[in-house]
Design an enzyme around this catalytic site. Structure first.
Site, mmCIF file in Angstrom:
data_model
loop_
_atom_site.group_PDB
_atom_site.id
_atom_site.type_symbol
_atom_site.label_atom_id
_atom_site.label_comp_id
_atom_site.label_asym_id
_atom_site.label_seq_id
_atom_site.Cartn_x
_atom_site.Cartn_y
_atom_site.Cartn_z
ATOM 1 N N ASN A 182 5.023 -1.067 -2.582
ATOM 2 C CA ASN A 182 3.723 -1.762 -3.824
ATOM 3 C C ASN A 182 4.528 -1.900 -5.044
ATOM 4 O O ASN A 182 5.602 -1.717 -4.870
ATOM 5 C CB ASN A 182 2.629 -0.636 -3.981
ATOM 6 C CG ASN A 182 3.221 0.902 -4.460
ATOM 7 O OD1 ASN A 182 3.285 1.313 -4.731
ATOM 8 N ND2 ASN A 182 2.938 1.953 -3.493
ATOM 9 N N ASP A 251 -0.226 4.742 1.450
ATOM 10 C CA ASP A 251 -0.838 4.888 2.430
ATOM 11 C C ASP A 251 -1.306 5.274 4.466
ATOM 12 O O ASP A 251 -1.449 5.794 4.651
ATOM 13 C CB ASP A 251 -2.923 4.919 2.000
ATOM 14 C CG ASP A 251 -3.051 4.958 0.817
ATOM 15 O OD1 ASP A 251 -2.906 6.105 0.373
ATOM 16 O OD2 ASP A 251 -4.206 3.782 0.369
ATOM 17 N N LYS A 261 17.398 -5.480 12.852
ATOM 18 C CA LYS A 261 16.784 -6.166 11.903
ATOM 19 C C LYS A 261 16.516 -6.884 12.473
ATOM 20 O O LYS A 261 16.482 -7.600 13.264
ATOM 21 C CB LYS A 261 17.515 -7.007 10.860
ATOM 22 C CG LYS A 261 17.036 -7.644 9.827
ATOM 23 C CD LYS A 261 17.941 -8.841 9.260
ATOM 24 C CE LYS A 261 16.936 -10.154 8.932
ATOM 25 N NZ LYS A 261 18.193 -11.118 8.258
ATOM 26 N N PHE A 295 -4.196 10.730 -10.165
ATOM 27 C CA PHE A 295 -4.889 9.669 -10.926
ATOM 28 C C PHE A 295 -5.406 8.684 -9.749
ATOM 29 O O PHE A 295 -5.630 9.004 -9.018
ATOM 30 C CB PHE A 295 -3.129 9.305 -10.470
ATOM 31 C CG PHE A 295 -2.509 9.126 -12.143
ATOM 32 C CD1 PHE A 295 -2.239 9.816 -12.983
ATOM 33 C CD2 PHE A 295 -2.797 7.609 -13.088
ATOM 34 C CE1 PHE A 295 -1.720 10.389 -13.434
ATOM 35 C CE2 PHE A 295 -1.996 8.328 -14.893
ATOM 36 C CZ PHE A 295 -1.675 9.703 -14.931
ATOM 37 N N LYS A 309 -12.884 11.294 -5.671
ATOM 38 C CA LYS A 309 -11.599 11.954 -5.502
ATOM 39 C C LYS A 309 -11.358 13.130 -6.011
ATOM 40 O O LYS A 309 -10.465 14.225 -5.648
ATOM 41 C CB LYS A 309 -10.636 11.013 -5.828
ATOM 42 C CG LYS A 309 -9.420 10.622 -5.030
ATOM 43 C CD LYS A 309 -8.845 9.220 -5.731
ATOM 44 C CE LYS A 309 -9.380 8.471 -4.838
ATOM 45 N NZ LYS A 309 -8.256 7.146 -5.408
ATOM 46 N N LYS A 313 -9.730 16.144 -3.688
ATOM 47 C CA LYS A 313 -9.131 16.622 -3.490
ATOM 48 C C LYS A 313 -8.730 17.993 -4.066
ATOM 49 O O LYS A 313 -7.891 18.636 -4.556
ATOM 50 C CB LYS A 313 -8.283 15.979 -3.733
ATOM 51 C CG LYS A 313 -7.682 14.216 -2.983
ATOM 52 C CD LYS A 313 -7.184 13.548 -3.424
ATOM 53 C CE LYS A 313 -7.091 12.131 -2.457
ATOM 54 N NZ LYS A 313 -5.816 11.765 -2.286
HETATM 55 O O1 C5P Z 1 -7.105 8.079 -2.224
HETATM 56 P P1 C5P Z 1 -6.292 7.768 -3.576
HETATM 57 O O2 C5P Z 1 -4.341 6.737 -3.539
HETATM 58 O O3 C5P Z 1 -6.228 6.267 -4.846
HETATM 59 O O4 C5P Z 1 -5.644 8.342 -4.399
HETATM 60 C C1 C5P Z 1 -4.934 8.474 -5.803
HETATM 61 C C2 C5P Z 1 -4.010 9.647 -5.865
HETATM 62 O O5 C5P Z 1 -3.617 10.743 -5.080
HETATM 63 C C3 C5P Z 1 -2.464 10.266 -6.757
HETATM 64 O O6 C5P Z 1 -2.586 10.657 -7.676
HETATM 65 C C4 C5P Z 1 -1.722 9.611 -5.779
HETATM 66 O O7 C5P Z 1 -0.811 9.901 -6.357
HETATM 67 C C5 C5P Z 1 -2.305 10.808 -4.813
HETATM 68 N N1 C5P Z 1 -1.710 10.109 -3.416
HETATM 69 C C6 C5P Z 1 -0.757 11.638 -3.003
HETATM 70 N N2 C5P Z 1 -0.469 11.258 -1.417
HETATM 71 C C7 C5P Z 1 -1.083 9.833 -1.203
HETATM 72 C C8 C5P Z 1 -1.741 9.444 -1.404
HETATM 73 C C9 C5P Z 1 -2.116 8.907 -3.054
HETATM 74 O O8 C5P Z 1 -0.308 12.093 -3.653
HETATM 75 N N3 C5P Z 1 -0.176 9.669 0.495
#
Ligand code: C5P
Length: 378
Positions: A182, A251, A261, A295, A309, A313
């Site tokens: 990303n 994600d 490759k 974040f 969130k 979390k």
């Molecule tokens: O749900 P989302 O991806 O928007 O959440 C963002 C927060 O979760 C950020 O603090 C990011 O660093 C953390 N995060 C994480 N592991 C993931 C996805 C997001 O630690 N797989």
């Protein structure tokens, strides 16, 4: 007179033409150094010792030439050598002719130094020794002393606090040459790490691939994938008091990365993806007494999603930004954050540099730690 501090003075050769080193030696009760080879204490390498012992380095007054040398990392006298060898915060109070201060070369050096975390006590407006009028007079002594005190106080805020920070993107391999990733540059996370370090915290930065130079004095663990980031976090978690997740973790990852490759031999290529672990969610489950900060980079209904969130979390604080807003989000140097606390408080911050955002976020963590301590003591 010293406000309880030990004061050591390093002078440039030019400075010694205006004030005798003996004057500072008498005032501070310590030997003054000028040359890189000055060794007033037998058996000790003065520039390293002074660089390591300092809690703060104040360069006042700083000339245009000294700013240029500092920006370039030159080390041709005791002052610049100490500045290069130290991990202590550096405060600079420039003083020079207004034309020299506003010259693009000087301003570029100021920016370079600021980008490295050096703080400036800006010169004031007035009449110079040469008779010119403008910006270039050294700041008032009281302003300089105040800046020194604030800086020293800040460097104590988080002394002894162990902070774990994730930053940057993750790269999820498709085959040996391609990945899913990303646009995260890592700037926000690196700024948070730098601010935490400046407040005296012991910082471990677990970072995905970025083009950035990590802040000085921070332990860096480099990873590529979300899985590796999770493992690095789990390994470091027991020895941390505050966890801040700024990383833009992918994600999803390709379910079966190819071992060689993939050739361009078909019109279509379907990649099957599988969900990555939620690092922040995993930490929050075994959070104990830790302060956990997340974040949220959102594109719509930012506050609402961030609040959800925060609760889901089990976070103490979440910093939310709308990545579609100009000046916010990925790759740029600025951000507009809103801080949402677990107790429902919402603190919108103005558009500011990521460096300042990092500082404000760390101030918020300091206040959370304080209120927790006050509750414990009550
Ligand atoms: O749900 P989302 O991806 O928007 O959440 C963002 C927060 O979760 C950020 O603090 C990011 O660093 C953390 N995060 C994480 N592991 C993931 C996805 C997001 O630690 N797989």
């Amino acid at each position: 007179m010293h406000a309880g501090h030990t004061v050591r003075v390093a002078m440039t050769h030019s400075a010694t033409r205006l004030i005798s080193p003996d004057t500072f030696a008498a005032l501070t009760g310590n030997p003054v150094v000028v040359d890189v080879f000055d060794e007033p204490e037998p058996g000790q390498i003065a520039h390293i010792r002074l660089a390591q012992e300092a809690d703060l380095i104040l360069i006042a007054p700083a000339t245009a030439h000294t700013l240029a040398r500092l920006a370039l990392g030159l080390a041709d006298d005791m002052l610049t050598t100490i500045a290069l060898a130290t991990h202590a915060p550096i405060l600079i109070a420039p003083a020079m002719n207004p034309a020299m201060w506003t010259h693009p070369a000087t301003q570029a050096h100021v920016q370079t130094l600021q980008a490295r975390g050096v703080e400036f006590i800006d010169p004031t407006y007035g009449i110079m020794a040469c008779g010119d009028e403008g910006w270039g007079k050294i700041a008032d002594t009281t302003v300089i002393v105040q800046a020194v005190q604030q800086c020293l106080q800040r460097t104590q805020d988080l002394r002894g606090v162990r902070m774990l920070i994730t930053a940057g993107p993750t790269y999820e391999p498709i085959d040996p040459v391609r990945f899913v990733g990303n646009r995260s540059s890592g700037k926000m996370g690196y700024a948070v790490a730098e601010a935490a370090r400046a407040h005296g915290a012991e910082v471990t930065l677990i970072t995905g691939p970025t083009a950035l130079t990590p802040p000085a004095g921070v332990k860096v663990v480099r990873v590529q994938t979300a899985q590796q980031m999770l493992e690095a976090v789990q390994e470091a978690l027991d020895a941390c008091d505050v966890f801040i997740a700024t990383a833009a973790v992918a994600d999803y990852r390709p379910e079966r990365p190819l071992s060689s490759k993939r050739k361009r031999n078909s019109q279509h290529w379907t990649l099957r993806m599988v969900a990555n672990p939620d690092i922040l969610g995993t930490v929050a489950q075994r959070k104990g007494n830790r302060i956990v900060v997340g974040f949220a980079a959102e594109t719509d209904k930012a506050l609402q999603h961030a609040q959800e969130k925060l609760q889901r979390k089990n976070l103490d604080l979440i910093a939310v930004n709308d990545v579609l807003e100009p000046g916010s989000g990925f790759e740029v140097d600025t951000n507009r954050l809103t801080l949402i606390y677990a107790d429902g408080r919402i603190e919108p911050l103005p558009l500011m540099s990521k460096r300042e955002c990092g500082e404000r976020l760390i101030q918020a963590v300091v206040s959370l730690l304080h209120s927790r301590q006050t509750r414990r003591e009550a």
